[in-house]
Design a protein around this motif. Structure first.
Motif, PDB file in Angstrom:
ATOM      1  N   GLN A   1       2.927  -2.137  -2.302  1.00  0.00           N
ATOM      2  CA  GLN A   1       3.088  -3.113  -3.136  1.00  0.00           C
ATOM      3  C   GLN A   1       3.409  -2.464  -4.682  1.00  0.00           C
ATOM      4  OE1 GLN A   1      -0.181  -5.823  -2.377  1.00  0.00           O
ATOM      5  NE2 GLN A   1       1.133  -7.609  -3.180  1.00  0.00           N
ATOM      6  N   GLU A   2       4.483  -3.038  -5.219  1.00  0.00           N
ATOM      7  CA  GLU A   2       4.797  -2.663  -6.709  1.00  0.00           C
ATOM      8  C   GLU A   2       4.404  -3.809  -7.716  1.00  0.00           C
ATOM      9  OE1 GLU A   2       8.588  -1.021  -7.249  1.00  0.00           O
ATOM     10  OE2 GLU A   2       8.065   0.646  -5.889  1.00  0.00           O
ATOM     11  N   VAL A   3       4.217  -3.328  -8.990  1.00  0.00           N
ATOM     12  CA  VAL A   3       3.908  -4.541  -9.909  1.00  0.00           C
ATOM     13  C   VAL A   3       5.158  -5.247 -10.031  1.00  0.00           C
ATOM     14  CG1 VAL A   3       3.498  -4.596 -12.095  1.00  0.00           C
ATOM     15  CG2 VAL A   3       2.067  -2.887 -11.014  1.00  0.00           C
ATOM     16  N   LEU A   4       4.847  -6.564  -9.962  1.00  0.00           N
ATOM     17  CA  LEU A   4       6.015  -7.742 -10.627  1.00  0.00           C
ATOM     18  C   LEU A   4       7.188  -7.584  -9.493  1.00  0.00           C
ATOM     19  CD1 LEU A   4       5.759  -7.427 -14.268  1.00  0.00           C
ATOM     20  CD2 LEU A   4       4.995  -9.133 -12.947  1.00  0.00           C
ATOM     21  N   ARG A   5       6.837  -6.985  -8.301  1.00  0.00           N
ATOM     22  CA  ARG A   5       7.658  -7.231  -7.178  1.00  0.00           C
ATOM     23  C   ARG A   5       7.155  -7.904  -6.267  1.00  0.00           C
ATOM     24  NH1 ARG A   5      10.078  -2.263  -3.807  1.00  0.00           N
ATOM     25  NH2 ARG A   5       7.683  -2.349  -2.875  1.00  0.00           N
TER      26      ARG A   5
END
Lengths: 280, 137
Positions: free
Chosen positions: B85-89
């Protein structure tokens, strides 16, 4: 002597363990603790992001101090309320691509991770029958507003199993209004226990000792294997426990600064939040 | 009694999949194009046969070539269940795709799931697709 070591051990476990464990521990032990230790327990559950990394090989005291200054100054700039895994939240960020340059996401907080400035949290919701998760940096400067719609905890510390549970358990209404909660006193625990979807799952949840699952829908062999691979002796491993916690003397430095912050800035934030609720 | 004995179990190891969108990945068509609907109802979702980028792993907004009902069709990936998981994706619960033609116009005229907001940055490529979407996250 015996009672002191017992207190010490109970305390360290309380600092590390989950909010719900902390609550159950609190009922038994907290009354016998001195005032300042009781406060440290409550704060470590309330502000897990302000504590440094427990891994001693990665610690750097100067960096931690500078990061803490940054975190508290960010907390002065915007209102970062108290929240827990399981709380319903709404986060607004500034987004170049969004109409109005603002993007809001509403959902249930499913996990929090990392320490200090790199603290992150993930929200999950079902939008138009599609499960969606968003990860946020808590101290990111593009965050415009953080609202807690319902302050609560759940039975587990990590709700990633909601990905494989029926969709109604991770649905939060998009137009939900923030619910008022009592400022003092304990945080309510939502004791919802979920029903899982049939396998395949993203992880083997039956091996994780989850409290918040009612119906697994699995055959017996899965639970037999879970018992085989479980490590029930790990909860008696004192060294492991020690490696997972920040020493109390290091925590005092943090909580002293937080105490100052709470008296001035947070009181102001609370007052403005109450005013907004009354106006609405 | 489980199918594998403990000895057999130690003979080979299994690891969890990486959830990349690459060749041979099956995707879910989320628009109302005729061919897409038929494929999903028949239980034969489209299979990726090419990803149009250097990495050969599709991310949100990347174009893919798919085999669907014996035809080759292009599509845009509009949702992916990333393992990392990536930030804001946004992380979606399924790997979603919208079918497009060679000029980038969608084959259907409705999209049933929310699209990622980052897709709006590619307005010059997917103007029509963005205008028929109902919701962005």
């Amino acid at each position: 002597m015996a009672s002191w070591s017992l207190t010490q051990r109970g305390l360290s476990r309380g600092l590390r363990l989950s909010a719900s464990m902390h609550a159950s521990y609190g009922r038994r032990m907290t009354s016998s603790l001195p005032e300042h230790l009781r406060k440290a327990l409550a704060y470590s559950a309330m502000y897990p992001d302000l504590l440094p990394e427990p891994d001693l090989t990665r610690r750097n005291y100067v960096r931690e101090m500078l990061e803490r200054q940054d975190m508290l100054s960010r907390r002065r700039a915007i209102d970062i309320p108290e929240f827990y895994v399981g709380s319903y939240m709404s986060i607004t960020v500034s987004d170049q691509n969004a109409p109005g340059k603002k993007n809001t996401f509403v959902g249930i907080c499913i996990y929090r991770r990392n320490h200090g400035l790199r603290h992150q949290m993930a929200l999950r919701n079902i939008v138009e029958n599609e499960g969606i998760e968003m990860l946020y940096d808590l101290y990111s400067p593009i965050i415009l507003e953080i609202k807690v719609l319902r302050l609560q905890k759940r039975l587990d510390d990590d709700l990633r199993y909601l990905r494989d549970a029926l969709p109604e358990y991770s649905t939060v209404p998009w137009d939900m209004e923030p619910e008022p909660h009592r400022e003092q006193g304990s945080v309510p625990v939502d004791e919802t226990r979920v029903i899982m979807k049939p396998r395949p799952w993203t992880q083997r949840w039956e091996r994780k000792e989850l409290k918040g699952v009612k119906e697994w829908g699995l055959e017996d062999r899965f639970f037999k294997r879970a018992v085989e691979v479980s490590k029930p002796w790990e909860k008696y491993d004192l060294m492991k426990e020690y490696r997972c916690m920040v020493p109390l003397e290091d925590q005092y430095v943090v909580w002293k600064e937080v105490e100052e912050h709470r008296k001035t800035i947070e009181e102001e934030h609370k007052r403005s939040r109450r005013r907004k609720l009354l106006d609405a | 009694m489980s199918f594998f004995t403990s000895q057999m179990r130690s003979a080979f190891s299994t690891s969890s999949c990486l959830l990349h969108i690459q060749t041979c990945t099956r995707l879910r068509v989320v628009d109302n194009s005729k061919i897409g609907k038929e494929a999903m109802q028949a239980g034969k979702p489209p299979k990726v046969i090419h990803v149009y980028n250097k990495k050969r792993k599709a991310d949100l907004g990347d174009r893919v070539l798919m085999a669907i009902r014996g035809e080759k069709k292009k599509g845009v990936v509009v949702g992916a269940k990333h393992k990392v998981q990536e930030v804001l994706r946004p992380r979606f619960d399924s790997n979603n795709v919208v079918l497009i033609d060679d000029s980038g116009n969608p084959l259907g005229n409705r999209i049933y799931v929310p699209l990622p907001m980052s897709l709006r940055a590619k307005k010059d490529q997917y103007n029509k697709l963005i205008s028929i979407a109902t919701r962005f996250v």
